[in-house]
Design an enzyme around this catalytic site. Structure first.
Site, PDB file in Angstrom:
ATOM      1  N   SER A  11      34.380  28.249  52.110  1.00 33.82           N
ATOM      2  CA  SER A  11      33.538  28.431  50.925  1.00 33.82           C
ATOM      3  C   SER A  11      32.225  27.694  51.128  1.00 33.82           C
ATOM      4  O   SER A  11      32.190  26.640  51.746  1.00 33.82           O
ATOM      5  CB  SER A  11      34.247  27.882  49.690  1.00 33.82           C
ATOM      6  N   ASN A  13      30.618  26.881  48.375  1.00 30.98           N
ATOM      7  CA  ASN A  13      30.502  26.303  47.047  1.00 30.98           C
ATOM      8  C   ASN A  13      30.782  24.796  47.098  1.00 30.98           C
ATOM      9  O   ASN A  13      31.920  24.375  47.325  1.00 30.98           O
ATOM     10  CB  ASN A  13      31.500  27.023  46.118  1.00 30.98           C
ATOM     11  N   LYS A  16      33.483  23.556  44.612  1.00 29.03           N
ATOM     12  CA  LYS A  16      34.852  23.857  45.036  1.00 29.03           C
ATOM     13  C   LYS A  16      35.295  22.884  46.130  1.00 29.03           C
ATOM     14  O   LYS A  16      36.424  22.412  46.140  1.00 29.03           O
ATOM     15  CB  LYS A  16      34.929  25.302  45.534  1.00 29.03           C
ATOM     16  N   ASP A  71      41.032  32.576  47.132  1.00 26.52           N
ATOM     17  CA  ASP A  71      40.485  33.774  46.503  1.00 26.52           C
ATOM     18  C   ASP A  71      41.067  33.805  45.103  1.00 26.52           C
ATOM     19  O   ASP A  71      42.279  33.685  44.927  1.00 26.52           O
ATOM     20  CB  ASP A  71      40.840  35.049  47.275  1.00 26.52           C
ATOM     21  N   SER A  72      40.191  33.869  44.126  1.00 30.62           N
ATOM     22  CA  SER A  72      40.673  33.790  42.758  1.00 30.62           C
ATOM     23  C   SER A  72      39.874  34.690  41.846  1.00 30.62           C
ATOM     24  O   SER A  72      38.794  35.158  42.197  1.00 30.62           O
ATOM     25  CB  SER A  72      40.639  32.343  42.275  1.00 30.62           C
ATOM     26  N   PHE A 155      32.878  27.500  34.384  1.00 26.70           N
ATOM     27  CA  PHE A 155      32.006  28.563  34.904  1.00 26.70           C
ATOM     28  C   PHE A 155      32.776  29.870  34.836  1.00 26.70           C
ATOM     29  O   PHE A 155      33.931  29.915  34.416  1.00 26.70           O
ATOM     30  CB  PHE A 155      31.569  28.246  36.347  1.00 26.70           C
ATOM     31  N   GLY A 156      32.157  30.944  35.250  1.00 25.02           N
ATOM     32  CA  GLY A 156      32.838  32.244  35.281  1.00 25.02           C
ATOM     33  C   GLY A 156      33.302  32.675  33.905  1.00 25.02           C
ATOM     34  O   GLY A 156      32.546  32.644  32.934  1.00 25.02           O
ATOM     35  N   ASP A 158      35.505  31.201  32.029  1.00 32.07           N
ATOM     36  CA  ASP A 158      36.060  30.088  31.239  1.00 32.07           C
ATOM     37  C   ASP A 158      35.755  30.178  29.738  1.00 32.07           C
ATOM     38  O   ASP A 158      36.636  29.919  28.923  1.00 32.07           O
ATOM     39  CB  ASP A 158      35.585  28.734  31.785  1.00 32.07           C
TER      40      ASP A 158
END
Length: 197
Positions: A11, A13, A16, A71-72, A155-156, A158
Site C-alpha cells: 500500500s 497509504n 494504513k 483489500d477491503s 474515511f470512505g 464511515d
C-alpha cells in the site's frame, strides 16, 4: 514467533502503514511498497481475497521481502454485495464524497430493515512472490447504512456505516475504538494468532 523481522505492506497509504505497524507492534518492521515502486498493480481479481493475493505477490516481487496486502470495502445486502471490490471507485474514482452520495442515491427507497451491510477486509501474507500457501485472514464488521452522513472521523463510507453495538456511525468513533472493532482489526487479530504474536 514471527518468522521474519520485516515485511513490506502492499500500500502507498501512510495511514494504513501506521495503523498496521501499531497493530503488529515492534516484533516486525513494516515498510511501504512505495519505498520500492510507485506503480500499483491492476486489481483484476473478482474477490477481496484474489485482489489481496495479487497485491501481496506484486509487493514481494518488487521488494524481495515477505509482503502483506489488504483489500477491503463495503458490501451492502440490498445491492447483492455491491459496491464490494469496487468500493473505492464506486463513483468512477471521484472520491469518498461522490461514493457516499451515489450509495445514498441508490438506497434512497430502501427501508431501514433492508439496509444491512458489512465492511470486509481480506489480508494476504506471502513469504515470497511465488508462495504457494499465502496466509489469508478475513474480517467482517456488520452494521447498516444510514440515510445521511454522521460524524467527522474516519474515511470512505464511515459516515454512512451505523455500528449497532456502539449506537453511532463509524465516523463518530474515536480512532482507538474503531481500530479495535473494525474489519481490519478483526482480520489482523486472526493474522497475529496465525503467526503466534
Amino acid at each position: 514467533m514471527m518468522p521474519f523481522s520485516e515485511l513490506v505492506l502492499a500500500s502507498h497509504n501512510a495511514g494504513k502503514l501506521k495503523e498496521l505497524q501499531a497493530m503488529l507492534g515492534d516484533t516486525v518492521r513494516v515498510r511501504s511498497v512505495a519505498e520500492f515502486s510507485r506503480v500499483e498493480p491492476e486489481e483484476t481479481g473478482l474477490s477481496f481475497i484474489e485482489n489481496a493475493i495479487l497485491k501481496a505477490r506484486n509487493a514481494a516481487r518488487i521488494s524481495g521481502l515477505p509482503a502483506l496486502a489488504d483489500d477491503s470495502g463495503l458490501a451492502v445486502d440490498a445491492l447483492g454485495g455491491a459496491p464490494g471490490i469496487y468500493s473505492a471507485r464506486y463513483a468512477d474514482g471521484q472520491g469518498d464524497a461522490a461514493n457516499n452520495a451515489k450509495l445514498l442515491q441508490v438506497l434512497r427507497d430502501v427501508p431501514d430493515a433492508e439496509r444491512g451491510a458489512q465492511f470486509v477486509c481480506a489480508l494476504a501474507l506471502v513469504r515470497h512472490a511465488d508462495d504457494p500457501l499465502p496466509i489469508i485472514c478475513e474480517g467482517l464488521w456488520h452494521g447498516r447504512i444510514l440515510h445521511a452522513p454522521r460524524g467527522e472521523h474516519g474515511f470512505g463510507y464511515d459516515p454512512l456505516f451505523w455500528v449497532p453495538e456502539c449506537d453511532c456511525s463509524s465516523a463518530e468513533l474515536p480512532a482507538e475504538q474503531k481500530n479495535q472493532l473494525s474489519h481490519r482489526a478483526r482480520a489482523m487479530a486472526l493474522l497475529k494468532q496465525r503467526l503466534g504474536i
